[in-house]
Design a protein around this motif. Structure first.
Motif, PDB file in Angstrom:
ATOM      1  N   LEU A  80      30.423 -17.107  22.487  1.00 50.15           N
ATOM      2  CA  LEU A  80      30.860 -17.522  21.151  1.00 50.15           C
ATOM      3  C   LEU A  80      32.334 -17.152  21.039  1.00 50.15           C
ATOM      4  N   LEU A  81      33.215 -18.140  21.098  1.00 51.22           N
ATOM      5  CA  LEU A  81      34.648 -17.923  21.244  1.00 51.22           C
ATOM      6  C   LEU A  81      35.350 -18.105  19.908  1.00 51.22           C
ATOM      7  N   ASP A  82      35.880 -17.027  19.385  1.00 51.25           N
ATOM      8  CA  ASP A  82      36.581 -17.057  18.106  1.00 51.25           C
ATOM      9  C   ASP A  82      38.086 -16.925  18.342  1.00 51.25           C
ATOM     10  N   GLY A  83      38.879 -17.277  17.339  1.00 58.28           N
ATOM     11  CA  GLY A  83      40.311 -16.978  17.358  1.00 58.28           C
ATOM     12  C   GLY A  83      41.168 -17.893  18.198  1.00 58.28           C
ATOM     13  N   LEU A  84      40.775 -19.147  18.411  1.00 61.22           N
ATOM     14  CA  LEU A  84      41.653 -20.080  19.124  1.00 61.22           C
ATOM     15  C   LEU A  84      42.987 -20.221  18.405  1.00 61.22           C
ATOM     16  N   ASP A  85      42.965 -20.214  17.080  1.00 63.01           N
ATOM     17  CA  ASP A  85      44.178 -20.387  16.287  1.00 63.01           C
ATOM     18  C   ASP A  85      45.090 -19.162  16.323  1.00 63.01           C
ATOM     19  N   GLU A  86      44.589 -18.019  16.807  1.00 63.73           N
ATOM     20  CA  GLU A  86      45.410 -16.806  16.843  1.00 63.73           C
ATOM     21  C   GLU A  86      46.340 -16.769  18.044  1.00 63.73           C
ATOM     22  N   LEU A  87      46.157 -17.696  18.980  1.00 63.29           N
ATOM     23  CA  LEU A  87      47.114 -17.828  20.067  1.00 63.29           C
ATOM     24  C   LEU A  87      48.409 -18.434  19.540  1.00 63.29           C
ATOM     25  N   ALA A  88      49.519 -18.197  20.248  1.00 65.71           N
ATOM     26  CA  ALA A  88      50.775 -18.847  19.891  1.00 65.71           C
ATOM     27  C   ALA A  88      50.593 -20.364  19.945  1.00 65.71           C
ATOM     28  N   SER A  89      51.312 -21.072  19.087  1.00 61.57           N
ATOM     29  CA  SER A  89      51.094 -22.519  18.953  1.00 61.57           C
ATOM     30  C   SER A  89      51.234 -23.247  20.278  1.00 61.57           C
ATOM     31  N   GLU A  90      52.188 -22.841  21.117  1.00 59.39           N
ATOM     32  CA  GLU A  90      52.368 -23.528  22.398  1.00 59.39           C
ATOM     33  C   GLU A  90      51.253 -23.224  23.386  1.00 59.39           C
ATOM     34  N   ARG A  91      50.497 -22.156  23.145  1.00 62.01           N
ATOM     35  CA  ARG A  91      49.414 -21.789  24.059  1.00 62.01           C
ATOM     36  C   ARG A  91      48.063 -22.360  23.631  1.00 62.01           C
ATOM     37  N   GLN A  92      47.951 -22.803  22.403  1.00 58.51           N
ATOM     38  CA  GLN A  92      46.663 -23.316  21.943  1.00 58.51           C
ATOM     39  C   GLN A  92      46.242 -24.559  22.714  1.00 58.51           C
ATOM     40  N   ALA A  93      47.192 -25.497  22.935  1.00 56.08           N
ATOM     41  CA  ALA A  93      46.866 -26.702  23.696  1.00 56.08           C
ATOM     42  C   ALA A  93      46.482 -26.349  25.135  1.00 56.08           C
ATOM     43  N   LYS A  94      47.190 -25.364  25.732  1.00 56.35           N
ATOM     44  CA  LYS A  94      46.847 -24.931  27.095  1.00 56.35           C
ATOM     45  C   LYS A  94      45.453 -24.324  27.137  1.00 56.35           C
ATOM     46  N   CYS A  95      45.107 -23.573  26.087  1.00 52.63           N
ATOM     47  CA  CYS A  95      43.778 -22.970  26.041  1.00 52.63           C
ATOM     48  C   CYS A  95      42.701 -24.041  25.912  1.00 52.63           C
ATOM     49  N   VAL A  96      42.960 -25.072  25.093  1.00 48.04           N
ATOM     50  CA  VAL A  96      42.007 -26.182  24.969  1.00 48.04           C
ATOM     51  C   VAL A  96      41.808 -26.856  26.321  1.00 48.04           C
ATOM     52  N   GLU A  97      42.908 -27.074  27.056  1.00 49.83           N
ATOM     53  CA  GLU A  97      42.805 -27.680  28.386  1.00 49.83           C
ATOM     54  C   GLU A  97      42.026 -26.779  29.342  1.00 49.83           C
ATOM     55  N   ALA A  98      42.249 -25.463  29.246  1.00 52.43           N
ATOM     56  CA  ALA A  98      41.522 -24.527  30.116  1.00 52.43           C
ATOM     57  C   ALA A  98      40.029 -24.529  29.790  1.00 52.43           C
ATOM     58  N   ILE A  99      39.677 -24.595  28.504  1.00 57.61           N
ATOM     59  CA  ILE A  99      38.258 -24.654  28.117  1.00 57.61           C
ATOM     60  C   ILE A  99      37.641 -25.949  28.622  1.00 57.61           C
ATOM     61  N   ASN A 100      38.368 -27.068  28.485  1.00 55.91           N
ATOM     62  CA  ASN A 100      37.848 -28.352  28.973  1.00 55.91           C
ATOM     63  C   ASN A 100      37.634 -28.322  30.483  1.00 55.91           C
ATOM     64  N   ALA A 101      38.584 -27.679  31.216  1.00 51.81           N
ATOM     65  CA  ALA A 101      38.414 -27.561  32.669  1.00 51.81           C
ATOM     66  C   ALA A 101      37.164 -26.757  32.996  1.00 51.81           C
ATOM     67  N   TRP A 102      36.899 -25.722  32.225  1.00 46.90           N
ATOM     68  CA  TRP A 102      35.674 -24.921  32.418  1.00 46.90           C
ATOM     69  C   TRP A 102      34.433 -25.763  32.121  1.00 46.90           C
ATOM     70  N   LEU A 103      34.481 -26.554  31.060  1.00 47.60           N
ATOM     71  CA  LEU A 103      33.324 -27.368  30.677  1.00 47.60           C
ATOM     72  C   LEU A 103      33.011 -28.447  31.706  1.00 47.60           C
ATOM     73  N   GLN A 104      33.990 -28.819  32.530  1.00 44.92           N
ATOM     74  CA  GLN A 104      33.782 -29.862  33.529  1.00 44.92           C
ATOM     75  C   GLN A 104      33.592 -29.305  34.936  1.00 44.92           C
ATOM     76  N   SER A 105      33.673 -27.996  35.089  1.00 47.63           N
ATOM     77  CA  SER A 105      33.571 -27.380  36.410  1.00 47.63           C
ATOM     78  C   SER A 105      32.115 -27.139  36.790  1.00 47.63           C
ATOM     79  N   ASP A 106      31.923 -26.690  38.024  1.00 49.44           N
ATOM     80  CA  ASP A 106      30.573 -26.350  38.488  1.00 49.44           C
ATOM     81  C   ASP A 106      30.044 -25.101  37.795  1.00 49.44           C
ATOM     82  N   GLU A 107      30.936 -24.304  37.200  1.00 48.58           N
ATOM     83  CA  GLU A 107      30.536 -23.073  36.513  1.00 48.58           C
ATOM     84  C   GLU A 107      30.446 -23.271  35.001  1.00 48.58           C
TER      85      GLU A 107
END
Length: 732
Positions: A273-300
């Motif tokens: 249960l991942l909270d606080g996406l908005d607490e990252l710096a604005s330039e890092r939020q999009a990178k975090c979304v991309e990292a989560i999407n990469a996780w959701l599409q990976s074998d893990e």
């Protein structure tokens, strides 16, 4: 010392060559803090060791027995330091050698199904306690409010969302009165949900409520995954995958071993249960979304996952999460506000709010409705009407809430009426804490996790460095006295033993601890040692393994010490040193493999980690000291007895083993942690940044409804309150 000049010249040349080779290795060592210091210390200790051995081999006729004892103690001390510093150099090589060449065997070696079940139950209870504590301390739950929601399928990028964009409507329920778990478990959402809302709308409260219901199902059916609450604000490395970050957070927050956490995630025994996406710096939020999407599409990829974010910040970037469903929390309706206030305060407050559009607008947010209810006595309507912007009104409400919480009459369990801190001190200490948490991208605070990086001024950092040295010297005195009494006292009298012991202890503190307390790596981090466990299997594995860094340093140390001993004393004495150093390195490898921490450890009380580290330091010193003394004393004594007088050899080896064991055990298993933590707290207290009894104050702030406490951890009652404290001036 050998009498043949040719042999002496040959041995000297070999020693010089080995020393030169050691110094030439400096450029090839990894560019890490502490490498130059470690190599120079090794060279310096070898020189002092050589001088001591040379003096002992041919002591002046006028030298007394006390002088011989002191010089002998100096030689042993240098030998101890050389062994430990060589081990530190090994650690530098190991940390920077890159990924291990050993194949990944997978699994969780050493954990039986029964142990795994026990650890999972501990984790379940730990999460349950966290959820219960945070819900009970939430301002939203002082009086229950039913949070309303609506479906927002366009906020996620999934096959269902793409269909909705061309006119389809979501089939999962998301009406104002829907329970969040109904949406979460709907087949079209399938446990992959995004929760959005305005600041203070109740996103975290809804996430905690969902975790509570998921825990209840896990208790009924242990095959159901255990929810774990994690804060995305701590994701700070672009190259770190979300899978690896979750594993690291499980280890940091719940002491779940890395290989165990990896397997549990792959087997979907945990539900992030991942909270606080908005607490990252604005330039890092999009990178975090991309990292989560990469996780959701990976074998893990996880089977189920929930992410929370503020609506405005989430919509500020183009990237969308590849989840199956999204809901957005709605503002409270006037009927809900009226019903809430009539139940809590009566009609007067409702009439005041209803007649003021700006106040009514803020009251539509559950957080501010709770604040208005608790602090309405501090709100001056004439001052309120002079405020022009929404941000000014929010700051005014937070200031009113803080004043009310600090001035209201309570029966404190922590302080008497005359001993409690003033409102000014309480406010300043909380401002300082909020600023440190914000600088470190942290929302949760544990006293044992305070780090030297919290020192802001240069004078504070210098005081911390000097304090580590001085306190380390005081810690070394008892060890030195014990060794002095055992070694010199039994032969030359108690007075001589105490004299040599005090000298040994002060030398230990002032020579060895600076390398630990002042080293760049140790300056940046304090690591607690909370639990100790012993594994004979891992100990044997450590004894049998021959890692390349240990082999290189071990061979170099043994060869150099042996040549030095042969040159200055006797070839047989040099062989004795080689054997003893080889035995020391083998024992240390076995000890490091056999003595380790448990997988999960509860944080039940404040500063538990430091208290456990202190206990483990004492236990580690006794265990390792006795182990080294017996093994080195018996084996080394038998070998050395072939070179020198057996009684002298046995006494030398027993005390040397005890010295090395006590120091390694004390420092490696929590001693340095306690020295650093105490010094850090002392400097911060002297600077006025924290009170002397920090846990007592934090509990007092919890009583004042400014902090929440769960076990041994603390957090502000809401992230917006933490942000407000961090922006307040330190002196008002």
């Amino acid at each position: 010392m050998p009498d043949d000049p040719l042999l002496r010249l040959l041995l000297g040349a070999v020693v010089a060559a080995v020393l030169g080779w050691l110094l030439n290795q400096l450029p090839s060592l990894p560019q890490v803090p502490g490498r130059t210091f470690s190599v120079l210390r090794l060279a310096f200790e070898l020189v002092i060791l050589g001088v001591s051995l040379s003096w002992l081999a041919n002591p002046p006729e006028s030298s007394s027995e006390k002088t011989k004892a002191l010089v002998e103690a100096l030689g042993i001390l240098c030998l101890v330091f050389f062994t430990i510093d060589a081990s530190q150099l090994v650690n530098i090589l190991r940390r920077n050698a890159g990924p291990s060449s050993e194949p990944d065997r997978g699994g969780t070696a050493g954990i039986s199904p029964k142990q795994e079940y026990r650890i999972l139950k501990i984790l379940q209870e730990e999460v349950k306690k966290e959820v219960k504590g945070r819900l009970s301390g939430s301002l939203h739950n002082k009086v229950h409010l039913a949070l309303c929601m609506k479906a927002q399928p366009k906020q996620v990028d999934s096959p269902l969302a793409r269909g909705i964009k061309i006119g389809m409507q979501p089939h999962y329920p998301a009406t104002p009165r829907t329970n969040v778990i109904e949406v979460f478990e709907h087949p079209e959402v399938a446990g992959k949900l995004l929760i959005l809302g305005a600041p203070g709308a109740g996103k975290t409260t809804m996430l905690l409520d969902l975790a509570k219901q998921l825990l209840a199902r896990n208790e009924e059916d242990f095959e159901q995954p255990i929810p774990v609450l994690l804060d995305l604000s701590s994701w700070q490395k672009d190259e770190q995958s979300i899978f690896d970050w979750v594993v690291a957070q499980l280890n940091l927050r719940h002491r779940v071993r890395a290989d165990v956490g990896q397997r549990w995630l792959r087997e979907q025994k945990l539900l992030p249960l991942l909270d606080g996406l908005d607490e990252l710096a604005s330039e890092r939020q999009a990178k975090c979304v991309e990292a989560i999407n990469a996780w959701l599409q990976s074998d893990e990829r996880p089977g189920r996952v929930v992410v929370c974010s503020r609506l405005k910040e989430y919509e500020s970037h183009e990237a969308s999460l590849n989840l199956n469903g999204a809901i957005c929390l709605l503002p409270l309706e006037q009927s809900q506000i009226k019903e809430y206030l009539l139940r809590v305060t009566g009609p007067e407050l409702w009439q005041s709010i209803a007649s003021d559009p700006a106040l009514l607008d803020l009251a539509q947010t559950p957080l501010f409705l709770s604040i208005i209810t608790l602090a309405h006595q501090e709100i001056s309507l004439p001052e309120w009407h002079q405020l022009a912007s929404s941000q000014e009104r929010q700051r005014y409400l937070f200031d009113a809430y803080i004043r009310r919480m600090l001035e209201r009459t309570i029966k404190s369990q922590e302080y008497t009426e005359h001993k409690k801190p003033t409102s000014e001190k309480t406010r300043y200490w909380l401002i300082w804490l909020a600023q440190r948490l914000k600088a470190g991208n942290q929302t949760e605070f544990l006293i044992e996790k305070m780090q030297p990086t919290w020192l802001q001024e240069r004078s504070q950092k210098r005081a911390y460095q000097i304090g580590c040295v001085l306190i380390g010297g005081l810690v070394g005195v008892p060890i030195g006295v014990l060794i002095g009494v055992l070694r010199s006292g039994l032969m030359f009298g108690l007075k001589s033993g105490l004299t040599s012991g005090l000298t040994f202890g002060l030398m230990f503190g002032l020579m060895f601890v600076p390398g630990v307390g002042l080293g760049p790596r140790q300056m940046d981090e304090i690591s607690v040692v909370e639990t100790l466990s012993w594994s004979w299997k891992k100990a044997w594995s450590g004894l049998c393994r021959i890692p390349i860094p240990e082999l290189r340093i071990g061979l170099l140390s043994g060869l150099l010490s042996g040549l030095l001993g042969s040159l200055l004393v006797d070839p047989k004495f040099g062989a004795m040193l080689v054997l003893m150093l080889a035995l020391l390195f083998r024992l240390r490898l076995g000890l490091r493999g056999g003595l380790s921490g448990l997988e999960v450890e509860r944080k039940a009380t404040p500063n538990q980690g430091i208290r456990r580290s202190a206990c483990n330091a004492v236990c580690g010193a006794l265990i390792v000291g006795l182990m080294f003394s017996l093994i080195i004393g018996m084996v080394g004594g038998l070998i050395s007895g072939l070179v020198v007088e057996p009684i002298v050899a046995l006494r030398f080896m027993l005390t040397t083993g005890l010295v090395i064991g006590l120091i390694i055990g004390l420092l490696q298993y929590g001693g340095i942690t306690c020295i650093q933590h105490f010094t850090l707290r002392l400097v911060l207290w002297q600077s006025g940044n924290i009170p002397w009894n920090y846990a007592r104050f934090l509990n007092y702030a919890t009583e004042r409804l400014l902090l929440q406490r769960v076990g041994g951890s603390y957090r502000f009652t809401h992230d917006l309150l933490r942000e407000h404290f961090a922006q307040m001036p330190e002196r008002s």
